[in-house]
Structures are given as C-alpha cells and as structure tokens.
Design a protein around this motif. Sequence first.
Motif, short mmCIF file in Angstrom:
data_model
loop_
_atom_site.label_atom_id
_atom_site.label_comp_id
_atom_site.label_asym_id
_atom_site.label_seq_id
_atom_site.Cartn_x
_atom_site.Cartn_y
_atom_site.Cartn_z
N SER A 168 20.83 116.81 21.00
CA SER A 168 19.42 117.08 21.21
C SER A 168 18.83 117.84 20.03
N THR A 169 17.58 117.51 19.67
CA THR A 169 16.86 118.26 18.65
C THR A 169 16.06 119.36 19.34
N TYR A 170 16.28 120.59 18.91
CA TYR A 170 15.55 121.71 19.50
C TYR A 170 14.21 121.88 18.78
N ILE A 171 13.16 122.06 19.57
CA ILE A 171 11.81 122.19 19.03
C ILE A 171 11.30 123.60 19.28
N TYR A 172 10.87 124.26 18.21
CA TYR A 172 10.24 125.57 18.35
C TYR A 172 8.83 125.48 17.76
N ILE A 173 7.83 125.82 18.57
CA ILE A 173 6.44 125.75 18.14
C ILE A 173 5.96 127.14 17.75
N PHE A 174 5.42 127.25 16.54
CA PHE A 174 4.84 128.52 16.10
C PHE A 174 3.39 128.30 15.71
N GLY A 175 2.67 129.35 15.44
CA GLY A 175 1.24 129.24 15.13
C GLY A 175 0.41 129.74 16.30
N GLU A 176 -0.75 130.31 16.00
CA GLU A 176 -1.53 130.99 17.02
C GLU A 176 -2.94 130.45 17.20
N SER A 177 -3.26 129.27 16.68
CA SER A 177 -4.62 128.75 16.79
C SER A 177 -5.01 128.51 18.24
N GLU A 178 -6.17 129.03 18.64
CA GLU A 178 -6.69 128.83 19.98
C GLU A 178 -7.86 127.85 20.00
N THR A 179 -8.18 127.26 18.84
CA THR A 179 -9.24 126.25 18.78
C THR A 179 -8.84 125.04 19.61
N ASP A 184 13.12 130.57 22.51
CA ASP A 184 14.10 131.57 22.07
C ASP A 184 15.08 130.91 21.11
N VAL A 185 14.87 131.12 19.82
CA VAL A 185 15.72 130.46 18.83
C VAL A 185 17.15 131.01 18.85
N GLU A 186 17.32 132.20 19.43
CA GLU A 186 18.66 132.78 19.47
C GLU A 186 19.60 131.97 20.36
N LYS A 187 19.03 131.19 21.28
CA LYS A 187 19.84 130.42 22.20
C LYS A 187 20.15 129.01 21.68
N ILE A 188 19.68 128.69 20.48
CA ILE A 188 19.93 127.37 19.91
C ILE A 188 21.35 127.32 19.35
N PRO A 189 22.14 126.31 19.71
CA PRO A 189 23.50 126.19 19.16
C PRO A 189 23.47 126.13 17.63
N ILE A 190 24.46 126.72 17.00
CA ILE A 190 24.51 126.80 15.54
C ILE A 190 24.45 125.43 14.89
N SER A 191 25.12 124.45 15.48
CA SER A 191 25.21 123.12 14.87
C SER A 191 24.05 122.21 15.22
N ALA A 192 23.13 122.67 16.08
CA ALA A 192 22.05 121.80 16.56
C ALA A 192 20.97 121.60 15.49
N ALA A 193 20.34 120.42 15.54
CA ALA A 193 19.18 120.16 14.69
C ALA A 193 17.97 120.89 15.28
N VAL A 194 17.17 121.50 14.41
CA VAL A 194 16.02 122.28 14.86
C VAL A 194 14.78 121.83 14.10
N LEU A 195 13.67 121.68 14.82
CA LEU A 195 12.41 121.32 14.20
C LEU A 195 11.36 122.36 14.57
N PHE A 196 10.88 123.10 13.56
CA PHE A 196 9.79 124.04 13.74
C PHE A 196 8.47 123.30 13.54
N LEU A 197 7.54 123.42 14.48
CA LEU A 197 6.23 122.76 14.38
C LEU A 197 5.12 123.80 14.40
N ASN A 198 4.19 123.66 13.49
CA ASN A 198 3.09 124.60 13.34
C ASN A 198 1.91 124.17 14.19
#
Length: 412
Positions: free
Chosen positions: A4-15, A41-55
């Motif tokens: 599985s690819t882990y997705i973490y969304i960052f950014g604070e736009s409220e528009t 929680d990125v700390e819970k992502i397995p070390i070998s997992a693929a991660v995608l940060f989205l803004n």
Amino acid sequence: MSTSTYIYIFGESETRIWGLTGRERLQRMLKAKKQITLTEDVEKIPISAAVLFLNANFLFDARVLSALLAIDKKIALYSNENCPAAIRTDGNQASRLLRNLNNNKSQNYKFVLLTTPRIGLKDLKIDVQQNLKKKDPPYLLPISEANRRLLEKELFSGSYKGVTDLVTKWLWPVPAFWATHYCVRRGWQPNHVTYLSVVFAVLAGVAFWFGLFGIGLLMGWLMTFLDTVDGKLARVTVTSSRLGDVLDHGLDIIHPPLWYLAWGVGLAGTSIPLASLDMLMWLMLLGYIGGRLCEGAFQLWLAPFDMFIWHKLDSFNRLITARRNPNLILLSYGWLTDQPDFGLLLVVLWHLISTAILIWRLIIGWRTKQKEGSLKSWLQDIDPARDRKIWAVKIFTRPPINLRKPYPLLSR
C-alpha cells in the motif's frame, strides 16, 4: 513489505473550490484509488512503505494523482511555485520530511532540491482521457481566494466531454455553470438532480403520448439540461454513487426511443396522424439500436477507445449524430413549423443515415486494423497548447490555464 502507498496530506488552505477545501477534495479523490492508506501520523508508516505527501494548497488534476501513485521512485513535483505540490518518498524518510515541512513556514522548501529529484507536469505520463473523450493539458494549480473563481471555471470546463453533441457543447455550458453553483450552495447532491431529470423525462413522454408536443418539448429540454448539470455537479464536487451512475446512464439509453414512440402515438390523436406508424417506429428502433451496437462493436473488437475519437471526422460526426439532443432539435423544428409529423419523420430518417455512417466507419476501422494491426485516436498525436491553429484542436480541446490572463468561462 507493504504493497500500500501511504498518503499524508499537508497544507492549510481553507479556500473552498466548489464547496470543498483542498484537503477535502484530495480525500474524496483518493477514495476511488486502490492500494492506498490515508494517514495523519507519519510515525506509524512502515519504514519500507512507499509514501506520497500531497499539498492541499494545490488543485490536483485526477490524472496527476494517478501518475504520482504509479511512480516507483523518489521525486518532488513542482508547479510554477517555489513549494512542492507532491513528494514521493519512503517510510524511512517520512518523519524527517514532515519535520522539514513544519519548520519551513515561509514555504521555501530548498531541502527538497537537495534530497529529492525535482520534476514538473511535463515529466508525468498523462494520455487521452478516454472516459471524457478528450485530451486536455493536465493541471496543478495553487489555491487561493484570489484565483478561486478561475479555479472553479477550470474545474467546470474540465468536467465536460471534449467530444459530444452540439447542444451540450455550446448551448448548455453557461447556464449549467450557474445551475451547478446553485446546487452547491443549496447542498444538493448529483442524485437529487438525477431524480428530477427522471421526473421530467417521464413527464415529457406522457405529454408526447397525449399530443401535447409543446409541453413535452419543454419538459424534454429541461431533462437534457439537468442531465448535463448532474454530471458536472458530480465531477466538480467529486461525488458519485453506484445508484446515480446506473440511473444516469440507464436513463440516457432507455428514454429516447420511448419519447419518439410516444410522439408517434400522440400524432394519432391529431389531425395529422402518420400512416404506417408501426413501420416507422421499427425503422427508428433499427437505427437507434444499430447505432449503439456499432459504437459498442468498435470499442469491443477494434480499439480500446470510443469510436468518436478515432479520426477528426468521427469527432465532428458526434456533434450531430442521431442522439437525443440533435433529435430534439428536429422535433422542435417540426413543432415550431406546425409539422410535428415531419419532425418525427426527420428523426427516423436521421437515425437511419447516422447508423449507415457508423456502419461505414466500423467497416473502415476493421479494414484499417487488418492492414495496420491497431487503431490510434487522433487525440494521441496532438498537443492542445502547440496545435491551437488546427480547427479540430480548437473545438475539441482546451488550452492550458494561465492564471495571469483573463480566463474565458468555458473555453474547450
């Protein structure tokens, strides 16, 4: 190792674009994706997992998201801004990456350039949109209150099929834009609009049956308009359901021949009944079903794309081929000229002519495949930005959006 690819969304736009913040839109778009895990929680992502940060401060084209999920290496995707819109990494680097993001309030993420290869939209593999029969430039646009209206227009224009009938393409866009806005403000769902279009479809058929052609045409045109609105509302708000999809597509297939049959029955109660009505209705069904079978056979046996995006000729043919909206024009002409019988005759004749054209194109396609081995859509060979001087490109594609210039409401 996790697939599985882990997705973490960052950014604070409220528009809010069409009622959704960037974060809410991304979450809805990702629901349809397989083999992904949204995490806070990125700390819970397995070390070998693929991660995608989205803004979440960017408006993502769905094709861009798909391309990012398909990439299997570390990259940082930039638009024309100084901050990354997406970062592909792994679980081992995710925590460090998040700390860097949180410590860069100025959005000057120079660390990405030092640790991750930088790419742009042109580096992603994005092809023809088969479901919408078009090839538009992919977008990745910064979200702000200043460009909110432009982004809403871009999303709305992008929700349209590139190759469709002339009414949907040129008559409905502006009123449908405002109707879609009204639905968003009222909190209406696409299914609500679909249910209303079903009611108008039934009312139109009943009116035709009793010879009330003017009222029936009014109901019919309202139904076709709502048929445009529900699809646009679903796409701009990233809202869909299995029931809505079945209702929408099922209604599109079933109701047109029933309308024509009801029109013929309605003529029987007037002073101008049609002779040989049974034969005419059988010819209409022959043309209607034959045309649909030609389209299906082309995509089933000859090519993985829609028949109407094979050659430019086929795309122009789709503007006027015997589908509901062009046929409603013929019926409306018959009623306005006080010749409802002639309007129905035109519909029957146009069905037969259109189906003959589709049969001819099917035969040509079969011969071409036998000779060349495969068929290719004309959209695959063009660039919507580079080839704007070509007439077909102007009509069936949209140029890239430029936030620095005035943006026409519905350029396609």
